[in-house]
Write an enzyme that holds these catalytic residues in place. Structure first.
Site, PDB file in Angstrom:
ATOM      1  N   ASP A  89       0.870  -1.162   0.000  1.00 35.94           N
ATOM      2  CA  ASP A  89       0.000   0.000   0.000  1.00 35.94           C
ATOM      3  C   ASP A  89       0.916   1.224   0.000  1.00 35.94           C
ATOM      4  OD1 ASP A  89      -2.366   1.673   0.576  1.00 35.94           O
ATOM      5  OD2 ASP A  89      -1.428   1.883   2.542  1.00 35.94           O
ATOM      6  N   ASP A 109      -0.217   5.178   0.863  1.00 32.99           N
ATOM      7  CA  ASP A 109      -0.498   6.161   1.906  1.00 32.99           C
ATOM      8  C   ASP A 109      -0.623   5.486   3.269  1.00 32.99           C
ATOM      9  OD1 ASP A 109      -0.737   8.426   0.112  1.00 32.99           O
ATOM     10  OD2 ASP A 109      -2.616   7.504  -0.565  1.00 32.99           O
TER      11      ASP A 109
END
Length: 227
Positions: A11, A13
């Site tokens: 991922d 953020d």
């Protein structure tokens, strides 16, 4: 260790970069554009990782769909405008240890790296360029082409694109959406404690780490079991 290819999907953020300043700023600008009160910081950070349409629907479900769509557009414009006006390396810095671990993993002959993010293609490309991460990720899955997390579409596409079996893939993320997405795709999930969801919320994680430097050894443990 076998000669099978491994895939580590990150991922972005809250996992690779601490982008809350940029996210909160763009959200404030979008809501101000329509004279609306900005949702609390905790509420905004809780939906990071979802595609923008899904995030806005959860954040302000009481608003008409047309207004939510306008807020999404306003957010995108504010975010990209800020990218031009500011130094992303300062406003969305890599977390401590992230670059060193990415470089270490990228040098492993049987390890491929990927990204699965709620960002748009444009947003991800800008972030990767600003941090000099070009060439590190063999698969880059973004919100433009998939249903929102936790739907497994991003991860299934990453497996197809790289030819890696689910048993040889790991998702690394900071939210429950990442963990649930990994479970739905049938791959292992490593949660990180430094992101936008509290570690206690990462129920679907097979492991949770507190430092980026702990990731390589945790991956080795997973590969050993999968061998």
């Amino acid at each position: 260790m076998t000669d099978r290819l491994r895939l580590v999907i990150f991922d972005v953020d809250g996992t690779l970069v601490d982008s809350q300043a940029d996210i909160l700023g763009a959200m404030a600008a979008a809501f101000a554009l329509y004279g609306l009160d900005v949702p609390p910081r905790e509420a905004v950070l809780s939906i990071v990782g979802l595609s923008l349409n899904e995030a806005m629907a959860r954040l302000v479900p009481h608003l008409p769909e047309t207004l939510r769509a306008a807020l999404v557009a306003g957010y995108k414009n504010a975010y990209m405008t800020a990218r031009v006006a500011s130094d992303t390396r300062q406003t969305s810095p890599l977390y401590p240890g992230a670059r060193a671990v990415l470089d270490l993993l990228s040098r492993q002959s049987h390890t491929l790296l990927g990204v699965a993010t709620g960002k748009s293609q444009r947003g991800l490309d800008a972030l990767i360029a600003s941090h000099g991460l070009e060439g590190l990720f063999q698969t880059r899955q973004v919100a433009d082409h998939h249903p929102s997390k936790p739907h497994p579409s991003m991860l299934l596409a990453a497996l197809r694109e790289t030819g890696v079996d689910a048993r040889d893939a790991v998702m690394v993320g900071d939210t429950s959406y990442d963990m649930d997405m990994a479970r739905a795709a049938g791959i292992r999930a490593i949660g990180v404690s430094w992101g936008y969801h509290a570690p206690a919320a990462l129920h679907g994680a097979h492991h949770v780490i507190d430092r980026f430097e702990d990731l390589p050894s945790r991956l080795e443990d997973i590969w050993r079991v999968a061998a």
